[in-house]
Design an enzyme around this catalytic site. Structure first.
Site, mmCIF file in Angstrom:
data_model
loop_
_atom_site.group_PDB
_atom_site.id
_atom_site.type_symbol
_atom_site.label_atom_id
_atom_site.label_comp_id
_atom_site.label_asym_id
_atom_site.label_seq_id
_atom_site.Cartn_x
_atom_site.Cartn_y
_atom_site.Cartn_z
ATOM 1 N N ALA A 11 35.885 45.806 -22.127
ATOM 2 C CA ALA A 11 36.263 44.681 -22.957
ATOM 3 C C ALA A 11 35.769 43.095 -22.736
ATOM 4 O O ALA A 11 35.635 42.328 -23.643
ATOM 5 C CB ALA A 11 37.815 44.695 -23.163
ATOM 6 N N LYS A 13 32.751 42.567 -21.690
ATOM 7 C CA LYS A 13 31.467 42.419 -22.225
ATOM 8 C C LYS A 13 31.536 42.159 -24.006
ATOM 9 O O LYS A 13 30.814 41.391 -24.408
ATOM 10 C CB LYS A 13 30.731 43.614 -22.199
ATOM 11 C CG LYS A 13 29.973 43.601 -20.673
ATOM 12 C CD LYS A 13 29.228 44.754 -20.511
ATOM 13 C CE LYS A 13 28.618 45.158 -19.018
ATOM 14 N NZ LYS A 13 27.623 46.332 -19.085
ATOM 15 N N ASP A 77 21.763 47.321 -20.351
ATOM 16 C CA ASP A 77 21.960 47.929 -18.783
ATOM 17 C C ASP A 77 21.741 46.689 -18.116
ATOM 18 O O ASP A 77 20.681 46.072 -18.361
ATOM 19 C CB ASP A 77 20.994 49.073 -18.739
ATOM 20 C CG ASP A 77 21.141 49.850 -17.567
ATOM 21 O OD1 ASP A 77 22.455 49.926 -17.387
ATOM 22 O OD2 ASP A 77 20.124 50.093 -16.698
ATOM 23 N N SER A 78 22.461 46.666 -16.945
ATOM 24 C CA SER A 78 22.114 45.296 -16.186
ATOM 25 C C SER A 78 22.126 45.763 -14.443
ATOM 26 O O SER A 78 22.897 46.925 -14.267
ATOM 27 C CB SER A 78 23.045 44.215 -16.574
ATOM 28 O OG SER A 78 24.616 44.769 -16.515
ATOM 29 N N GLY A 161 31.716 42.326 -9.499
ATOM 30 C CA GLY A 161 30.812 43.152 -8.880
ATOM 31 C C GLY A 161 30.071 42.320 -7.761
ATOM 32 O O GLY A 161 30.775 41.839 -6.800
ATOM 33 N N TYR A 162 28.639 42.060 -7.968
ATOM 34 C CA TYR A 162 27.801 41.373 -6.792
ATOM 35 C C TYR A 162 28.119 39.967 -6.892
ATOM 36 O O TYR A 162 27.324 39.393 -5.863
ATOM 37 C CB TYR A 162 26.497 42.030 -6.738
ATOM 38 C CG TYR A 162 26.331 43.376 -6.720
ATOM 39 C CD1 TYR A 162 26.782 44.133 -5.387
ATOM 40 C CD2 TYR A 162 26.012 44.296 -7.632
ATOM 41 C CE1 TYR A 162 26.496 45.579 -5.369
ATOM 42 C CE2 TYR A 162 26.029 45.446 -7.607
ATOM 43 C CZ TYR A 162 26.244 46.219 -6.579
ATOM 44 O OH TYR A 162 26.379 47.649 -6.197
ATOM 45 N N ASP A 163 28.820 39.255 -7.637
ATOM 46 C CA ASP A 163 28.819 37.760 -7.604
ATOM 47 C C ASP A 163 29.099 37.128 -6.494
ATOM 48 O O ASP A 163 28.349 35.976 -6.043
ATOM 49 C CB ASP A 163 29.777 37.332 -8.835
ATOM 50 C CG ASP A 163 29.106 37.384 -10.194
ATOM 51 O OD1 ASP A 163 27.910 37.339 -10.403
ATOM 52 O OD2 ASP A 163 29.975 37.915 -11.284
ATOM 53 N N HIS A 188 21.411 36.442 -16.620
ATOM 54 C CA HIS A 188 20.983 37.356 -17.359
ATOM 55 C C HIS A 188 21.656 37.675 -18.573
ATOM 56 O O HIS A 188 20.873 37.971 -19.525
ATOM 57 C CB HIS A 188 20.803 38.206 -16.282
ATOM 58 C CG HIS A 188 22.109 38.808 -15.660
ATOM 59 N ND1 HIS A 188 23.137 38.066 -15.142
ATOM 60 C CD2 HIS A 188 22.487 40.141 -15.697
ATOM 61 C CE1 HIS A 188 24.135 38.970 -14.856
ATOM 62 N NE2 HIS A 188 23.871 40.104 -15.014
ATOM 63 N N ARG A 189 22.977 38.079 -18.546
ATOM 64 C CA ARG A 189 23.544 38.311 -19.767
ATOM 65 C C ARG A 189 23.487 37.591 -21.009
ATOM 66 O O ARG A 189 22.896 37.824 -22.242
ATOM 67 C CB ARG A 189 24.817 39.028 -19.739
ATOM 68 C CG ARG A 189 25.391 39.962 -20.625
ATOM 69 C CD ARG A 189 26.588 40.646 -20.223
ATOM 70 N NE ARG A 189 26.628 41.623 -18.851
ATOM 71 C CZ ARG A 189 26.967 41.269 -17.676
ATOM 72 N NH1 ARG A 189 27.440 40.060 -17.707
ATOM 73 N NH2 ARG A 189 26.495 42.122 -16.665
HETATM 74 P P1 IMP Z 1 26.191 48.390 -16.297
HETATM 75 O O1 IMP Z 1 27.690 48.055 -16.960
HETATM 76 O O2 IMP Z 1 25.759 49.715 -16.276
HETATM 77 O O3 IMP Z 1 25.130 47.469 -17.073
HETATM 78 O O4 IMP Z 1 26.224 48.051 -14.638
HETATM 79 C C1 IMP Z 1 26.007 47.105 -14.261
HETATM 80 C C2 IMP Z 1 26.210 46.768 -12.937
HETATM 81 O O5 IMP Z 1 25.562 45.908 -12.417
HETATM 82 C C3 IMP Z 1 27.731 46.333 -12.664
HETATM 83 O O6 IMP Z 1 28.508 47.325 -12.257
HETATM 84 C C4 IMP Z 1 27.432 45.415 -11.415
HETATM 85 O O7 IMP Z 1 27.650 46.248 -10.448
HETATM 86 C C5 IMP Z 1 26.190 44.960 -11.603
HETATM 87 N N1 IMP Z 1 26.262 43.407 -12.352
HETATM 88 C C6 IMP Z 1 25.350 43.254 -13.474
HETATM 89 N N2 IMP Z 1 25.854 42.097 -13.868
HETATM 90 C C7 IMP Z 1 26.467 41.643 -12.961
HETATM 91 C C8 IMP Z 1 27.037 40.334 -12.949
HETATM 92 O O8 IMP Z 1 26.756 39.578 -13.655
HETATM 93 N N3 IMP Z 1 27.789 39.801 -11.673
HETATM 94 C C9 IMP Z 1 27.808 40.818 -10.783
HETATM 95 N N4 IMP Z 1 27.416 42.171 -10.895
HETATM 96 C C10 IMP Z 1 26.525 42.589 -12.033
#
Ligand code: IMP
Length: 207
Positions: A11, A13, A77-78, A161-163, A188-189
């Site tokens: 949600a 995103k 995808d990120s 996440g990794y922030d 990036h997003r």
């Molecule tokens: P996705 O939802 O399959 O694109 O997974 C992306 C994963 O990459 C996330 O679960 C995080 O582990 C990491 N990630 C992507 N963007 C970010 C961010 O903006 N901050 C921190 N971790 C990120």
């Protein structure tokens, strides 16, 4: 009114996408809101491939629903790319050390793997690929990148996440210490979304 179905169950995103690309002629809905249940296997080898696989697969699924015949499907995808680790965790960022493993643990493991490594060798970037599958079969694809380096310690409560281990020299802090508006402006997003907005504006207005 054009509908964009965003292929995510997250949600947060959907909200980010709404903030950046929604306008009066465009409504953004999630897969759940569109009544679509899909578990697309992300078996690509790049962020771009995975975003495209997802967008195309969902677009094929909704083609059967008359109400969404003209909808655009957006997918992303990120992940985090760490140069010293040969690009890990990369496209496996969400799955790294296990999908359900807490990020506090994942982040500690990464810091341990980089113990003693100099700042110059700690370069890293967040990457976000975004793909839009249009009703006529056309596929739009963009990528946004945010550069930084792996910090020496976990810091910050914002983001996810990794922030907390992603240090941004220009701010002198991690991306988990930025407030959400600051992060959206440089992330990036955010970059991928703004690029995609331009491409969609060009393409949708032509249809
Ligand atoms: P996705 O939802 O399959 O694109 O997974 C992306 C994963 O990459 C996330 O679960 C995080 O582990 C990491 N990630 C992507 N963007 C970010 C961010 O903006 N901050 C921190 N971790 C990120």
């Amino acid at each position: 009114m054009k509908t964009i179905i965003f292929a995510t169950t997250n949600a947060g995103k959907v909200r980010e996408v709404e903030e950046i690309i929604a306008h009066s002629d465009l409504r953004i809905i999630s897969l759940k809101e569109a009544g679509i249940v899909a578990d697309v296997e992300e078996n690509g080898t790049t962020f771009e491939e995975n975003a495209q696989i997802k967008a195309r697969a969902i677009r094929e699924l909704i083609a059967e629903k008359p109400e969404y015949r003209d909808a655009v499907v957006l997918a992303d995808d990120s992940g985090l790319v760490i140069d010293y680790l040969g690009g890990e965790p990369g496209i496996y960022s969400a799955r790294y050390l296990g999908e359900d493993t807490p990020y506090d643990y994942k982040n500690k493991v990464i810091l341990q793997r980089l113990e003693g490594v100099s700042d110059e060798q700690r370069s890293a970037r967040f990457v976000c690929a975004m793909a839009a599958a249009l009703p006529d079969g056309e596929l739009l694809s963009v990528t946004g990148v945010m550069e930084g380096r792996i910090a020496h310690e976990i810091k910050g409560e914002n983001g996810f996440g990794y922030d907390p281990i992603f240090y941004m020299p220009e701010f002198g802090m991690t991306s988990a210490q930025l407030d959400p508006e600051q992060k959206n402006a440089v992330s990036h997003r955010g970059k991928a979304l703004r690029l995609m907005k331009e491409r969609l504006d060009e393409n949708i207005s032509c249809q």
